[in-house]
Design a protein around this motif. Structure first.
Motif, mmCIF file in Angstrom:
data_model
loop_
_atom_site.group_PDB
_atom_site.id
_atom_site.type_symbol
_atom_site.label_atom_id
_atom_site.label_comp_id
_atom_site.label_asym_id
_atom_site.label_seq_id
_atom_site.Cartn_x
_atom_site.Cartn_y
_atom_site.Cartn_z
ATOM 1 N N SER B 160 75.087 48.664 31.169
ATOM 2 C CA SER B 160 75.506 47.289 31.410
ATOM 3 C C SER B 160 75.027 46.813 32.780
ATOM 4 O O SER B 160 74.700 45.636 32.953
ATOM 5 N N ALA B 161 74.934 47.745 33.758
ATOM 6 C CA ALA B 161 74.370 47.367 35.065
ATOM 7 C C ALA B 161 72.896 46.998 34.918
ATOM 8 O O ALA B 161 72.416 46.054 35.557
ATOM 9 N N ILE B 162 72.179 47.735 34.067
ATOM 10 C CA ILE B 162 70.762 47.432 33.860
ATOM 11 C C ILE B 162 70.602 46.076 33.169
ATOM 12 O O ILE B 162 69.740 45.274 33.527
ATOM 13 N N PHE B 163 71.474 45.821 32.199
ATOM 14 C CA PHE B 163 71.475 44.508 31.531
ATOM 15 C C PHE B 163 71.607 43.389 32.550
ATOM 16 O O PHE B 163 70.895 42.396 32.518
ATOM 17 N N LYS B 164 72.554 43.577 33.469
ATOM 18 C CA LYS B 164 72.793 42.563 34.491
ATOM 19 C C LYS B 164 71.534 42.336 35.316
ATOM 20 O O LYS B 164 71.158 41.203 35.579
ATOM 21 N N ALA B 165 70.907 43.449 35.720
ATOM 22 C CA ALA B 165 69.706 43.338 36.550
ATOM 23 C C ALA B 165 68.604 42.608 35.795
ATOM 24 O O ALA B 165 67.895 41.779 36.361
ATOM 25 N N LEU B 166 68.478 42.888 34.500
ATOM 26 C CA LEU B 166 67.466 42.196 33.688
ATOM 27 C C LEU B 166 67.747 40.705 33.643
ATOM 28 O O LEU B 166 66.848 39.884 33.783
ATOM 29 N N LYS B 167 69.004 40.368 33.474
ATOM 30 C CA LYS B 167 69.399 38.968 33.420
ATOM 31 C C LYS B 167 69.042 38.260 34.716
ATOM 32 O O LYS B 167 68.559 37.139 34.713
ATOM 33 N N LEU B 168 69.300 38.963 35.836
ATOM 34 C CA LEU B 168 69.025 38.364 37.134
ATOM 35 C C LEU B 168 67.542 38.154 37.353
ATOM 36 O O LEU B 168 67.139 37.353 38.184
ATOM 37 N N ARG B 169 66.724 38.909 36.626
ATOM 38 C CA ARG B 169 65.278 38.717 36.755
ATOM 39 C C ARG B 169 64.781 37.725 35.714
ATOM 40 O O ARG B 169 63.588 37.644 35.458
ATOM 41 N N GLY B 170 65.703 37.025 35.090
ATOM 42 C CA GLY B 170 65.320 35.951 34.195
ATOM 43 C C GLY B 170 64.985 36.388 32.786
ATOM 44 O O GLY B 170 64.446 35.612 32.012
ATOM 45 N N VAL B 171 65.288 37.641 32.425
ATOM 46 C CA VAL B 171 65.034 38.076 31.059
ATOM 47 C C VAL B 171 66.259 37.713 30.229
ATOM 48 O O VAL B 171 67.361 38.117 30.542
ATOM 49 N N LYS B 172 66.004 36.924 29.207
ATOM 50 C CA LYS B 172 67.139 36.551 28.359
ATOM 51 C C LYS B 172 67.308 37.622 27.292
ATOM 52 O O LYS B 172 66.345 38.027 26.657
#
Lengths: 480, 256
Positions: B160-172
């Motif tokens: 879930s932390a990785i998901f968050k990081a992906l989101k912050l990099r603009g990956v939907k």
């Protein structure tokens, strides 16, 4: 006094490496001594710690010369589990040293391995938990403990094997000042009871009062043994990248800013987290190029607030508005806020630093030429150009963090949030990060720093915001 | 987003009021129960008796306070059954045929899945490992098993932390994105997760050894698992019920 740990002409190199990582170490640690081992990241202190309990050479391998003796046992001849009864080991990350789910079972794990009788195990559990002031938590689930409590349980879990020596490798990295203070109090008490304690850490503040001896390492060498007062020597600190033990928070004023543009406005923000945690009545403004520090203990809502600003969490209660430069020039833009989370390992996805910066940029509808230019300029300004082909996961901690900040900078945000950027960071690298932040802020990016590292906050912020249990608070109440 | 509730069986955490007689049974008895019921529903031919068995299992869930937790998983299974029957009905145009074909099959599966879940939701990994040790399974195996289960929620948190990081990099990250660009998500998710797992497992191994793991062949344990009266009573009850089912089944199939 008897020597508890003896190091004699010790050399070590990792497997497949040509250079020695530890060089010509000689050191005696007496019974009942509290030794504080410090130095820059990568100076070999964690490697030395692994030598104490035989992880090196038995588990990790590599080549050793010379001898290390712990409580009369040479680490060459005894495997890690055979020496376990003499030396306890507490790691930086509590998450990876718990094998069970209940506090009681966790503390019982060691004695169970030694096939002790249940009555004896019970006795030791009660004693160990009392030593770390956690007796009332005996039936608690380890998931429900705070970071500080987890570290105390990790100590208890080692104490229950009754080791003579306790080695702690950066145990306070994830702890807030209160948690760290409590941990040091417990260590102090254990020292009084005759345990030998070897603490590897960057927080010098408590070491000044509790340690008997300071050992400074640099590039694989032990520089010397010193008295704790050495920590007050500014020049030595600068030379070996050691943190200041005596810093105080200056009176950071809400300085009258000449910059006119508001970047962030939060008004009457209220938020209830799914776990019941509440943020209440938060209002704040942030101007262009300003560096705002948000401080507070673990669980005060700092990260929740940052997640709300960055859009990871959403709320309808209150207003969060970001005014971007592009908006002022009437153009569209999607990404206004960049946020760097705590652990870089979670945030690096690609096979080279260059690709890491390019990751996600295509989605922003930029043309390839622009992307190239943008990445190049960011890499240059962050001193990463020479590392552009390296695999991000092969970089050192500081370099990983710079890569991450760059990856977000490439998206040209108006606001950058860094969540606990100095976790486990030495003085040298912290100063470098402070410079980097100053540089970003002069290029008119606003920055929010979330941290309980007061020295770092003090050096880098224009303005401070105190959070306590989800509410804005004052400096007096925070420090008092 | 990753729902932490899904991982609740692996946390081994029960509220005071939640603990029932089934939680207190020896894991070995429960293991036997799962195997026994699975065999039983393979032998039984009559649909009525299979239906009764389903009712019996549901009753067990109610008695052991796990119906709401297990129900969420079973709902997915029931939806799947309904879909299978519906699709066969559309293709063949014969509802009776579809039902006749699938219902015994799904009834059996329902019983097997729910007893398995019942076991998972009432047995902490620690206890499972202890009872396996009593069955002479080597410590290195039982320990690995209990650690593997113990770290599932931790890995979920990492993910879930990785998901968050992906989101912050603009990956939907929506289901559609998963289908559209699997490579993107694969890189973004799997690589950091593997790196974290390797690091974690290294640390865990060293931590276990430094606490004296595997120093001798016999390990003691603080809370020994032992067969008690309630375990024997439960075994007798289950044997009795099973024999009733088998006898009834034999007489029903004999009649027709």
């Amino acid at each position: 006094m008897v020597n508890m740990v003896e190091i004699e002409n010790f050399y070590y190199r990792y497997p497949h490496q040509t250079d020695y990582c530890l060089k010509d170490l000689n050191l005696d640690i007496k019974k009942g001594e509290f030794v504080f081992l410090t130095g820059k990241s990568g100076c070999g202190k964690s490697t030395l710690a692994k030598c104490f309990n035989g992880t090196i050479p038995h588990t990790i391998g590599g080549e050793i010369e010379g001898n290390i003796t712990v409580n009369g046992k040479n680490t060459r001849d005894y495997k890690v589990n055979e020496i376990a009864a003499d030396i306890g080991f507490v790691f930086q990350n509590p998450e990876s040293q718990f094998f069970t789910l209940k506090v009681e079972d966790e503390v019982a794990f060691g004695p169970e391995n030694f096939a002790l009788k249940p009555e004896e195990i019970q006795k030791r559990i009660n004693w160990a938990l009392k030593e770390v002031e956690m007796s009332e938590m005996i039936n608690e689930n380890v998931y429900n403990l705070s970071e500080g409590q987890k570290q105390r349980i990790a100590i208890a879990a080692n104490l229950s094997i009754l080791p003579e020596v306790l080695v702690l490798d950066e145990p306070t990295s994830n702890l807030d000042p209160k948690g760290a203070q409590r941990l040091f109090n417990i260590l102090d008490k254990l020292k009084d009871k005759g345990k030998t304690i070897i603490l590897i850490d960057h927080r010098t503040q408590y070491a000044l009062k509790t340690a008997d001896k300071i050992i400074i390492m640099d590039e694989g060498n032990i520089i010397n043994e010193f008295d704790p007062e050495i920590l007050e020597d500014n020049q030595i600190r600068k030379k070996f990248g050691i943190r200041d033990p005596n810093y105080k928070i200056r009176n950071i004023k809400n300085h009258s800013n000449k910059r006119k543009f508001k970047v962030l406005e939060i008004k009457d923000l209220n938020f209830v987290h799914s776990n019941g945690f509440k943020l209440q009545d938060i209002s704040l403004d942030l101007k262009e190029g300003e560096v705002l520090g948000i401080v507070g203990n673990n669980g005060s809502g700092k990260t929740t607030l940052a997640s709300l600003i960055s859009g990871l969490l959403k709320t309808k209660n209150g207003k969060i508005k970001i005014y971007s430069a592009q908006e002022r020039n009437n153009s569209k833009k999607n990404y206004k806020v960049g946020m760097v989370l705590q652990n870089p390992d979670h945030q690096l996805f690609m096979d080279s630093v260059y690709n890491e910066l390019a990751f996600g940029l295509e989605e922003m509808e930029l043309n390839p030429e622009d992307i190239k230019k943008q990445i190049q300029s960011v890499l240059d300004s962050m001193n990463l150009w020479q590392l552009k082909d390296r695999h991000p996961h092969s970089l050192s901690g500081g370099e990983k963090q710079r890569t991450l900040i760059s990856a977000l900078m490439a998206r040209k945000p108006d606001l950058l949030i860094l969540d606990e950027p100095t976790t486990g960071m030495d003085g040298y690298h912290m100063d470098k990060l402070v410079l980097q932040i100053k540089k970003l802020s002069t290029s008119s990016i606003s920055i929010i720093l979330i941290s309980h590292d007061m020295e770092f906050i003090d050096k880098s912020c224009d303005r401070l915001l105190y959070l306590e249990e989800g509410r804005l608070s004052t400096k007096e109440s925070f420090l008092g | 987003m990753i729902n932490s509730e899904i991982f609740s069986p692996f946390k081994g955490e029960f509220d005071e009021g939640e603990i029932s007689f089934f939680h207190k049974l020896d894991p070995r008895v429960k293991m036997g129960f799962v195997v026994g019921i699975t065999l039983l529903c393979a032998f039984i031919q009559s649909n009525i008796l299979l239906g009764l068995l389903v009712l019996l299992v549901i009753m067990m869930m109610i008695l052991s306070n796990t119906l709401t937790k297990v129900g969420k998983f079973l709902l997915i299974f029931i939806l799947f059954c309904a879909l299978a029957i519906f699709l066969t009905f559309i293709i063949t145009g014969n509802l009776l045929y579809a039902m006749k074909h699938f219902i015994p099959f799904f009834l059996r599966f329902f019983v097997m899945i729910s007893t398995g879940l019942l076991f998972a939701f009432t047995t902490p990994p620690q206890k499972l490992a202890q009872s396996l040790e009593k069955m002479k399974v080597p410590t290195s195996v039982t320990f690995t098993l209990s650690i593997a289960i113990r770290y599932i929620p931790t890995l979920a948190r990492e993910a879930s932390a990785i998901f968050k990081a992906l989101k912050l990099r603009g990956v939907k990250i929506s289901t559609w994105d998963f289908i559209k660009k699997p490579g993107y998500i694969y890189r973004g998710m799997i690589i950091p997760l593997i790196i974290r797992s390797i690091k974690l497992s290294d640390e865990i191994a060293i931590a276990a050894e430094s606490r004296g793991f595997c120093i001798s062949n016999d390990r003691s344990s603080l809370n020994e698992v032992e067969f008690g009266m309630k375990d024997y009573r439960f075994i007798l009850l289950i044997i009795f019920i099973s024999s009733c089912f088998l006898i009834l089944d034999a007489s029903i199939s004999f009649k027709f």
